[in-house]
Scaffold this motif. Structure first.
Motif, PDB file in Angstrom:
ATOM      1  N   THR A  23      16.416  20.620  -5.468  1.00  0.00           N
ATOM      2  CA  THR A  23      15.456  19.520  -5.574  1.00  0.00           C
ATOM      3  C   THR A  23      16.002  18.247  -4.950  1.00  0.00           C
ATOM      4  N   ILE A  24      17.257  17.930  -5.234  1.00  0.00           N
ATOM      5  CA  ILE A  24      17.867  16.721  -4.680  1.00  0.00           C
ATOM      6  C   ILE A  24      17.970  16.819  -3.161  1.00  0.00           C
ATOM      7  N   SER A  25      18.352  17.985  -2.651  1.00  0.00           N
ATOM      8  CA  SER A  25      18.499  18.158  -1.204  1.00  0.00           C
ATOM      9  C   SER A  25      17.160  18.039  -0.493  1.00  0.00           C
ATOM     10  N   LEU A  26      16.121  18.653  -1.062  1.00  0.00           N
ATOM     11  CA  LEU A  26      14.790  18.551  -0.475  1.00  0.00           C
ATOM     12  C   LEU A  26      14.303  17.105  -0.474  1.00  0.00           C
ATOM     13  N   SER A  27      14.529  16.419  -1.589  1.00  0.00           N
ATOM     14  CA  SER A  27      14.098  15.026  -1.699  1.00  0.00           C
ATOM     15  C   SER A  27      14.806  14.160  -0.660  1.00  0.00           C
ATOM     16  N   ALA A  28      16.100  14.381  -0.498  1.00  0.00           N
ATOM     17  CA  ALA A  28      16.864  13.620   0.497  1.00  0.00           C
ATOM     18  C   ALA A  28      16.371  13.932   1.910  1.00  0.00           C
TER      19      ALA A  28
ATOM     20  N   VAL B 278       0.846  -1.206   0.000  1.00  0.00           N
ATOM     21  CA  VAL B 278       0.000   0.000   0.000  1.00  0.00           C
ATOM     22  C   VAL B 278       0.872   1.244   0.000  1.00  0.00           C
ATOM     23  N   THR B 279       1.939   1.228   0.794  1.00  0.00           N
ATOM     24  CA  THR B 279       2.863   2.360   0.822  1.00  0.00           C
ATOM     25  C   THR B 279       3.510   2.570  -0.541  1.00  0.00           C
ATOM     26  N   ALA B 280       3.897   1.473  -1.202  1.00  0.00           N
ATOM     27  CA  ALA B 280       4.472   1.574  -2.544  1.00  0.00           C
ATOM     28  C   ALA B 280       3.459   2.142  -3.534  1.00  0.00           C
ATOM     29  N   GLY B 281       2.205   1.699  -3.419  1.00  0.00           N
ATOM     30  CA  GLY B 281       1.163   2.230  -4.296  1.00  0.00           C
ATOM     31  C   GLY B 281       0.894   3.701  -4.037  1.00  0.00           C
ATOM     32  N   THR B 282       0.964   4.099  -2.766  1.00  0.00           N
ATOM     33  CA  THR B 282       0.801   5.510  -2.411  1.00  0.00           C
ATOM     34  C   THR B 282       1.842   6.369  -3.112  1.00  0.00           C
ATOM     35  N   PHE B 283       3.067   5.876  -3.156  1.00  0.00           N
ATOM     36  CA  PHE B 283       4.155   6.586  -3.836  1.00  0.00           C
ATOM     37  C   PHE B 283       3.827   6.782  -5.320  1.00  0.00           C
ATOM     38  N   LEU B 284       3.371   5.738  -5.991  1.00  0.00           N
ATOM     39  CA  LEU B 284       3.097   5.824  -7.433  1.00  0.00           C
ATOM     40  C   LEU B 284       1.961   6.802  -7.728  1.00  0.00           C
ATOM     41  N   VAL B 285       0.886   6.729  -6.944  1.00  0.00           N
ATOM     42  CA  VAL B 285      -0.246   7.628  -7.175  1.00  0.00           C
ATOM     43  C   VAL B 285       0.140   9.077  -6.880  1.00  0.00           C
ATOM     44  N   SER B 286       0.998   9.282  -5.887  1.00  0.00           N
ATOM     45  CA  SER B 286       1.427  10.641  -5.529  1.00  0.00           C
ATOM     46  C   SER B 286       2.159  11.332  -6.673  1.00  0.00           C
ATOM     47  N   LEU B 287       2.745  10.556  -7.567  1.00  0.00           N
ATOM     48  CA  LEU B 287       3.480  11.140  -8.690  1.00  0.00           C
ATOM     49  C   LEU B 287       2.599  12.013  -9.576  1.00  0.00           C
ATOM     50  N   THR B 288       1.302  11.769  -9.577  1.00  0.00           N
ATOM     51  CA  THR B 288       0.402  12.485 -10.490  1.00  0.00           C
ATOM     52  C   THR B 288       0.050  13.884 -10.010  1.00  0.00           C
TER      53      THR B 288
ATOM     54  N   ASN C  43       6.211  18.489  -5.129  1.00  0.00           N
ATOM     55  CA  ASN C  43       5.706  17.118  -5.141  1.00  0.00           C
ATOM     56  C   ASN C  43       6.827  16.106  -5.384  1.00  0.00           C
ATOM     57  N   THR C  44       7.850  16.507  -6.144  1.00  0.00           N
ATOM     58  CA  THR C  44       8.985  15.618  -6.392  1.00  0.00           C
ATOM     59  C   THR C  44       9.680  15.260  -5.078  1.00  0.00           C
ATOM     60  N   ALA C  45       9.804  16.252  -4.188  1.00  0.00           N
ATOM     61  CA  ALA C  45      10.395  15.978  -2.872  1.00  0.00           C
ATOM     62  C   ALA C  45       9.410  15.240  -1.969  1.00  0.00           C
ATOM     63  N   HIS C  46       8.159  15.651  -2.024  1.00  0.00           N
ATOM     64  CA  HIS C  46       7.128  15.121  -1.135  1.00  0.00           C
ATOM     65  C   HIS C  46       6.935  13.618  -1.301  1.00  0.00           C
ATOM     66  N   ILE C  47       7.010  13.129  -2.533  1.00  0.00           N
ATOM     67  CA  ILE C  47       6.764  11.708  -2.776  1.00  0.00           C
ATOM     68  C   ILE C  47       7.865  10.818  -2.200  1.00  0.00           C
ATOM     69  N   MET C  48       8.968  11.425  -1.754  1.00  0.00           N
ATOM     70  CA  MET C  48      10.022  10.621  -1.149  1.00  0.00           C
ATOM     71  C   MET C  48       9.669  10.216   0.284  1.00  0.00           C
ATOM     72  N   GLY C  49       8.573  10.785   0.833  1.00  0.00           N
ATOM     73  CA  GLY C  49       8.140  10.407   2.172  1.00  0.00           C
ATOM     74  C   GLY C  49       7.826   8.916   2.290  1.00  0.00           C
ATOM     75  N   PRO C  50       6.933   8.372   1.426  1.00  0.00           N
ATOM     76  CA  PRO C  50       6.671   6.927   1.499  1.00  0.00           C
ATOM     77  C   PRO C  50       7.920   6.076   1.285  1.00  0.00           C
ATOM     78  N   VAL C  51       8.840   6.541   0.436  1.00  0.00           N
ATOM     79  CA  VAL C  51      10.089   5.801   0.223  1.00  0.00           C
ATOM     80  C   VAL C  51      10.889   5.755   1.523  1.00  0.00           C
ATOM     81  N   GLY C  52      10.945   6.888   2.218  1.00  0.00           N
ATOM     82  CA  GLY C  52      11.638   6.935   3.503  1.00  0.00           C
ATOM     83  C   GLY C  52      10.975   6.049   4.540  1.00  0.00           C
TER      84      GLY C  52
END
Length: 450
Positions: A249-254, A66-76, A374-383
């Motif tokens: 962008t990279i720093s925010l994502s990290a 579900v967390t992985a799916g959340t990441f994919l849907v967040s991309l939109t 959103n590019t940074a935000h979607i890294m939350g589920p990955v984390g």
């Protein structure tokens, strides 16, 4: 001679204070009920597992997918913001939360649950929509960070509301009924959002696009100059990785990825950590979580207030660094200080998000203000996945929960503060992408010369 009203289109001027308040209230409610839906699954998972006959391992696997799916849907959500507008994105993400709750009540197995709950990525990303929309609605208000923190505080409100209503209704209507109940308020918010105006910035960007498409270049230039628009085209992913924005962008994502490792360890798995690392009883752990949500609420307001005065970027860096120190002290310190240190740690872990979300909106140019954050935000589920995985690996390797939580959680918090050092410094409340009134009798061209 023409004043600004003859240059900007209807809706391109700043909103009235009354309308700003209305937008803030609807965004707050949208976030509360998006969080309500987002947290319901975790709250109800034991009941769902018992009803559908899932083992502990199966329920954990479902939660991971579900967390992985959340990441994919967040991309939109990022492209949606920049192409269709801020208000439509608010309606779609809130409707997504309502639809997810309703369909969750109809699921009957692991695959259907994973498919449906993946769309909670829309509700999860509603906070990005709020940060972009309100950034452009608030304009240059010097207290806008604190104003946004009131909206962002919908997270602990939604989480507590979900827990309270679950406790109240679960015995009588079951987990399916609770999901159905969560659909109604979110659907009402969609109707309320439909009556809100589009942000002045996006109205002006859309108008400039239309003028250029019609070949009216001079008029397009005049509107762009009056509105302070650098580029009116809808941004693309490659734009936020261009030389001027790449490091940011990279720093925010990290920072999002690393900090969500801390959130997963200390917030989502907080009861497990407290019980296994500090010997806290289950009942006491639940009490701590309630106190922690209250501390998180105060933390949002405090960091929003301080961010307006000391700078949002600085506030985030200091907050997460101090939070890492506090959580480390909680893990390795005396048992008698666990509860106050844990609550204080969450104050510094979650509170800076009030400053972070608003900072992201003002740190990207208007044409990538959706896709950038959103590019940074979607890294939350990955984390979150990384935090759970690292915690499991370390415990499996024979380390104690105390050491494992320090490595996966505290170090993640420290790392997020360090990652923020690579982000852009922003001159707060001086951005020129929100139009200001032009004095009567002064033309747009005269204003440019001034």
């Amino acid at each position: 001679m023409s004043d600004r009203s003859n240059v900007l289109p209807p809706g391109g001027a700043p909103l009235t204070p009354r309308m700003v308040r209305r937008v803030s209230i609807v965004c707050f409610l949208a976030w509360v009920f998006s969080v309500f839906d987002h947290t319901l699954f975790g709250t109800l998972l034991p009941e769902i597992s018992a009803d559908l006959g899932w083992s502990a391992g199966e329920s954990t696997l479902v939660a991971t997918w579900v967390t992985a799916g959340t990441f994919l849907v967040s991309l939109t959500v990022g492209p949606m913001l920049d192409r269709f507008g801020r208000r439509p994105a608010l309606m779609i993400t809130t409707a997504g939360a309502a639809l997810t709750s309703g369909l969750s009540a109809l699921t009957g197995g692991k695959l259907s649950m994973i498919g449906v709950r993946s769309f909670t990525g829309l509700g999860y990303s509603e906070e990005v929509v709020n940060s972009v929309y309100l950034n452009e609605v608030y304009g240059k208000n010097g207290k806008r960070g604190f104003m946004y923190s009131l909206v962002q505080s919908g997270w602990p409100v939604g989480a507590l509301l979900g827990a309270a209503l679950t406790a109240l209704f679960l015995p009588s209507i079951g987990w399916r009924g609770v999901f159905l109940f969560a659909t109604l308020p979110a659907a009402i918010i969609v109707v309320l959002a439909r009556r809100l105006p589009e942000s002045p910035v996006f109205v002006n960007m859309r108008h400039v696009r239309k003028l250029r498409a019609e070949g009216r270049t001079d008029e397009a230039d005049a509107v762009a100059a009056a509105a302070g628009i650098e580029s009116e085209r809808a941004g693309e992913l490659r734009d936020v990785f261009a030389p001027g924005l790449r490091l940011h962008t990279i720093s925010l994502s990290a920072a999002w990825l690393l900090n969500w490792m801390g959130i997963q360890v200390f917030s989502v798995l907080g009861t497990t950590v407290l019980i296994q690392a500090k010997g806290v009883s289950f009942d006491s752990a639940l009490l701590v979580l309630i106190l922690a949500n209250a501390a998180g609420f105060v933390g949002y307001l405090a960091h929003g207030y301080v961010g307006d005065r000391l700078g949002r970027r600085t506030t985030i860096i200091v907050g997460w660094t101090v939070g890492g120190v506090v959580m480390t002290a909680m893990l390795f310190g005396p048992a008698g200080f666990v509860i106050p240190l844990y609550a204080l740690g969450l104050f510094f872990l979650t509170g800076p998000y009030a400053a972070l979300l608003f900072y992201m909106g003002e740190s990207f140019p208007a044409h990538v203000r959706g896709i950038g954050p959103n590019t940074a935000h979607i890294m939350g589920p990955v984390g979150a996945i990384a935090g759970s995985a690292l915690l499991s690996v370390l415990i499996g390797a024979g380390l104690s929960m105390t050491v494992a939580a320090f490595c996966a959680g505290s170090l993640g918090m420290f790392g997020s503060g360090i990652a923020m050092l690579g982000t852009r410094k922003v001159a707060q409340n001086t951005a020129d992408d929100v139009p200001e009134p032009v004095p009567a009798g002064v033309s747009t061209h005269a204003k440019e010369k001034l």
